[in-house]
Design an enzyme around this catalytic site. Sequence first.
Site, short mmCIF file in Angstrom:
data_model
loop_
_atom_site.label_atom_id
_atom_site.label_comp_id
_atom_site.label_asym_id
_atom_site.label_seq_id
_atom_site.Cartn_x
_atom_site.Cartn_y
_atom_site.Cartn_z
N ASN A 173 0.63 -1.13 0.04
CA ASN A 173 0.08 -0.01 -0.14
C ASN A 173 0.88 1.37 0.05
O ASN A 173 1.31 1.64 1.09
CB ASN A 173 -0.90 0.04 1.20
CG ASN A 173 -1.91 -1.23 1.21
OD1 ASN A 173 -2.92 -1.06 0.26
ND2 ASN A 173 -1.59 -2.41 2.08
N GLU A 174 1.24 1.87 -1.25
CA GLU A 174 2.00 2.97 -1.22
C GLU A 174 1.48 4.21 -0.94
O GLU A 174 0.44 4.23 -0.81
CB GLU A 174 2.38 2.72 -2.95
CG GLU A 174 3.35 1.59 -3.29
CD GLU A 174 4.69 1.64 -2.81
OE1 GLU A 174 4.89 2.00 -1.90
OE2 GLU A 174 5.30 0.70 -3.34
#
Length: 629
Positions: A173-174
């Site tokens: 989850n950037e």
Amino acid sequence: MFETIDQINLSYVKPGIYEETRFEKLHNVIFQNSEEGSKEIAREISNLVRTKQQKEENCVLGLATGSSPLKIYEELIRMHREEDLSFSNVVFFNLDEYFPIDPDDSQSYHHFMAENLFKYIDVKEENIHIPDGNISYEELHDYCNNYENRIQKLGGIDFQLLGIGRSGHIGFNEPGSHLNSQTRIITLDHITRSDAISAFTSLEKVPRKAITMGINTILQAKRIVLMAWGRNKAKIVKKAIEGEISSNIPATYLQHHQNTTVVLDKAASSELTRIREPWIIGDCNWDNKLKKEAVIWLCEHLNKPVLKLTDKDYNMSGLLNFKGPAYDLNIEIFNLLQNTITGWPGGKPNSPDSHRPERSKPDSKNVVIFSLAPETTVAHIGGTMHRLVEQGHKVNLLFGLTEDSISTEEYLKYAGVFKKIMPTDISEGVIEKNCPTMEGQMPSGTVKKIKEFIRIEEILTAVKNLGILEKNIKFINIPEKNNELSEKETVEFINVYLDKINPHQIFTAGDFKIPHGIEKRYLDHLINSTKNLYKTKSPSQCWIWLYNESNQDWKISDVDMAVPLSPDQVLKKRNVIFKFLSQKERILFQGPDTRKFYLDSENRNRSMAEKYHKLGLTEYEAMEVFKKL
């Protein structure tokens, strides 16, 4: 869980004055090193699995990949073998997987989990769930929904293990990920891809996308433990624990979760306010090291050199209560800093050494420089190596050769030359039959040997330019992971080698991007060998000097020896680094700077010299710095 975590006194804050953790929004615990922290996490997982077994229930574990959980998995395997820990009731869900990637690819997380955990425990095949990096784009949406549904049908994840990336990502989850996100495909951040270069050998080969559990998926877990090891993670850890919740740092979403613990080693905790700046929290137990840290912090905060600090400056910061007038304290700290600087890293002959970092006797010292990555060693301490040779010390190099340190492309270049200069019948036998033609194909023994020759000759060519004699350069083969027999033989070789050299100084890396990786293991072997060597000799004879091979250099307050470099010495070191042609795109410890690694090295050396100068010390072109073990 973690009741006895405070085994070490990391904070100088006096108890009972202020709440130490008042800046922190996530519960965290700190261990001396990653090994201790990993064992404690493994113990919690083990206890959960056994509790579920007693209730005849499934235990649903969410697992992470990368270097951070390796020691945890090693400990779980040990528990399975030695303590009868069964995983027959455990259902595993992995956080993520690169996309696209074949499960059999050596860099896939399917392969990672099999090689580091699943093949060594009694897990049922149907209980292993890892996102499929081979799924078609057309099937992705339904596949991700089904992944979510499988978790929900089992009642959710009981325990979720997380790492944290330098961008603040959890799973993949950037930055920009939404709080309500679920399992999906995502485009990887450039920082994330850069950190994977050492595994894929080049940025171009690192996948641009991945499948990952979403933030909401993770937050539905009943228990979350996030682990972070090494100074490389310290800055992002501070943001995650002390910062405001923001999609720019996805790990801050964990502040919403009521049962999350962040487990850190000492290095990863180093930027937390209560560790880095305890005087902000409250009154402190002052010693020389803490005084030096505080004064340097004040200088940087006010942009003033040490000798220009005033009583008013100290009063404003609340620091003056540990020492009398500012004048006296300024002189004391200035002298401490001045005494770390020396142009004589082996000690200056016929000179008083009470205020110098190294001993003056003996005039000529036996020096050992130990490294598993010679190019980064030269990049970080090449000037010091050359200075030691120039000043008459016997410099010995012990370099480790790791598996397949020459790329196939580099091998093919030399193989092409080899083919042109050798008779056809010989060259065809060596080149055509042994040359790998498929990406990922394991090279034969012959090709491995040729790669080793290329690597050795390149290293010899480079370090000879520092004046080091070839007869003083030794190479050892560093075994692959889990090859205990080969590692034992290597350690025995180190013991014999040190006994023969009888060193007065050892220079080696002391901080790593992967703090529990192979480099750390061999540092520990080296330290143990040195201790054993001097059981029968003077224990003060051999001093170990550590340089920093991670993405940051030592803090000035930690520096025990700073070796200044002239512009000519910086240029000489650069020219030596240029000799490592095969490594220019695959440096093991390149760090976040995407420039050529010699520029990264020079920038660090110049930055350190500038920091000293801003504190009021002499201005130098560059500095290489060391911490005494």
